[in-house]
Design an enzyme around this catalytic site. Structure first.
Site, PDB file in Angstrom:
ATOM      1  N   ASP A   1       0.914   5.628   0.424  1.00 53.32           N
ATOM      2  CA  ASP A   1       0.211   6.706   1.097  1.00 53.32           C
ATOM      3  C   ASP A   1      -0.283   7.755   0.110  1.00 53.32           C
ATOM      4  O   ASP A   1       0.088   7.752  -1.067  1.00 53.32           O
ATOM      5  CB  ASP A   1       1.143   7.385   2.111  1.00 53.32           C
ATOM      6  CG  ASP A   1       1.523   6.465   3.263  1.00 53.32           C
ATOM      7  OD1 ASP A   1       0.701   5.596   3.617  1.00 53.32           O
ATOM      8  OD2 ASP A   1       2.633   6.616   3.804  1.00 53.32           O
TER       9      ASP A   1
ATOM     10  N   TYR B   1      11.862   1.327  -3.815  1.00 52.41           N
ATOM     11  CA  TYR B   1      11.365   2.698  -3.842  1.00 52.41           C
ATOM     12  C   TYR B   1      12.459   3.623  -4.366  1.00 52.41           C
ATOM     13  O   TYR B   1      13.656   3.355  -4.199  1.00 52.41           O
ATOM     14  CB  TYR B   1      10.980   3.173  -2.439  1.00 52.41           C
ATOM     15  CG  TYR B   1       9.619   2.724  -1.965  1.00 52.41           C
ATOM     16  CD1 TYR B   1       8.478   3.496  -2.198  1.00 52.41           C
ATOM     17  CD2 TYR B   1       9.472   1.535  -1.262  1.00 52.41           C
ATOM     18  CE1 TYR B   1       7.230   3.101  -1.749  1.00 52.41           C
ATOM     19  CE2 TYR B   1       8.223   1.123  -0.816  1.00 52.41           C
ATOM     20  CZ  TYR B   1       7.108   1.915  -1.057  1.00 52.41           C
ATOM     21  OH  TYR B   1       5.874   1.509  -0.606  1.00 52.41           O
TER      22      TYR B   1
ATOM     23  N   ARG C   1       0.828  -1.205   0.000  1.00 57.23           N
ATOM     24  CA  ARG C   1       0.000   0.000   0.000  1.00 57.23           C
ATOM     25  C   ARG C   1       0.863   1.256   0.000  1.00 57.23           C
ATOM     26  O   ARG C   1       1.886   1.308   0.664  1.00 57.23           O
ATOM     27  CB  ARG C   1      -0.919   0.006   1.227  1.00 57.23           C
ATOM     28  CG  ARG C   1      -1.967  -1.099   1.200  1.00 57.23           C
ATOM     29  CD  ARG C   1      -2.781  -1.121   2.473  1.00 57.23           C
ATOM     30  NE  ARG C   1      -1.972  -1.496   3.620  1.00 57.23           N
ATOM     31  CZ  ARG C   1      -2.441  -1.595   4.865  1.00 57.23           C
ATOM     32  NH1 ARG C   1      -3.716  -1.329   5.109  1.00 57.23           N
ATOM     33  NH2 ARG C   1      -1.653  -1.955   5.848  1.00 57.23           N
TER      34      ARG C   1
ATOM     35  N   ARG D   1      10.326   7.560   3.696  1.00 54.97           N
ATOM     36  CA  ARG D   1      10.278   9.013   3.874  1.00 54.97           C
ATOM     37  C   ARG D   1      10.976   9.444   5.164  1.00 54.97           C
ATOM     38  O   ARG D   1      11.591  10.518   5.215  1.00 54.97           O
ATOM     39  CB  ARG D   1       8.827   9.484   3.854  1.00 54.97           C
ATOM     40  CG  ARG D   1       8.187   9.370   2.477  1.00 54.97           C
ATOM     41  CD  ARG D   1       6.678   9.536   2.539  1.00 54.97           C
ATOM     42  NE  ARG D   1       6.306  10.832   3.101  1.00 54.97           N
ATOM     43  CZ  ARG D   1       5.060  11.127   3.481  1.00 54.97           C
ATOM     44  NH1 ARG D   1       4.084  10.227   3.372  1.00 54.97           N
ATOM     45  NH2 ARG D   1       4.789  12.330   3.953  1.00 54.97           N
TER      46      ARG D   1
END
Length: 267
Positions: free
Chosen positions: A58, A116, A56, A203
């Site tokens: 954000d 990522y 998932r 992040r």
């Protein structure tokens, strides 16, 4: 029933994240990527279709190739699913590929790694072109220092210092396979691969590396954060704009496209 795997690309800027907010979506619900995709697939199937994704994302986070699986007894070809769903999706989402897979394939649990990429512009003026896919840092950054500092994170570690307080994972142990920080002109690109990630983990790592890159903390500070396991003393959470979920990675046995397949030595 046939199980299908999809490769889905999306710009997350206009969505409230991947996960649908209600138990079952409606055809006109485009608040989340999952709701929009399920509405499109359900229209193609003329029946309710539920999806499961590899990881998932954000609100505001993009995906280059999110992998999704679903089951359906509708008589549709992979081409029909791809074109039919994409035609019914908002412009910010498309299905890149579709193929039938074995019944025991699972988009989340069959994945062995996720990748990522975080990209930011490092200059005095904020970006105008491609701004929805870039973060921005006006202070000069030492990308080499950031890269060196990040290497302490490689391996199996407790990443409590880099998880949000809202993270629902039962533990913070993750195996980070590799991380790199590279300057490409005005851009600084962080690429990271792990077996799985905690909520806001990438992040939060980037936010702490930026503190090192600006020279506000020494390179060894990242290791201190990792050992200390205290989120409250780590750097701030970097904005979502520059984050792209590149893809999950699966063993070759599933026969998926090469962009989501592990090299033989790793898989």
């Amino acid at each position: 029933m046939t199980r299908y795997a999809l490769g889905v690309e999306y710009d997350g800027g206009g969505f409230l994240g991947w996960q649908r907010l209600s138990k079952s979506g409606t055809p006109d619900d485009t608040s989340t990527v999952q709701a929009a995709l399920e509405g499109a697939l359900s229209s193609v199937a003329d029946a309710q279709v539920d999806t499961i994704c590899a990881g998932r994302t954000d609100a505001g986070v993009h995906a280059q190739c999110q992998v999704v699986h679903f089951d359906s007894d509708a008589a549709r070809t992979p081409r029909g699913w791809l074109l039919g769903a994409t035609a019914r999706l908002p412009p910010a989402v498309c299905v890149r590929w579709c193929q039938p897979v074995a019944d025991d394939f699972h988009a989340r649990f069959s994945a062995r790694a996720r990748r990522y990429r975080y990209t930011l512009v490092n200059r005095l003026a904020r970006p105008a072109l491609e701004r929805q896919y870039l973060s921005w840092e006006r202070m000069p950054l030492d990308a080499d220092a950031m890269h060196r500092a990040a290497q302490v994170l490689v391996g199996e570690n407790d990443f409590s210092a880099f998880r949000t307080v809202h993270c629902q994972s039962p533990h913070a142990m993750r195996n980070l396979h590799g991380i790199s920080v590279v300057r490409q002109g005005e851009r600084v690109v962080v690429e990271v691969q792990a077996n799985a990630f905690l909520h806001h983990m990438v992040r939060n790592i980037v936010g702490s590396l930026l503190v090192v890159g600006r020279g506000e903390r020494p390179e060894g500070w990242i290791g201190e954060l990792l050992t200390g396991r205290d989120r409250t003393v780590a750097g701030p959470t970097a904005p979502p704009d520059g984050l792209v979920f590149v893809s999950p990675l699966y063993p070759a046995e599933w026969g998926l496209p090469s962009e989501v397949t592990l090299p033989a030595a790793i898989g």
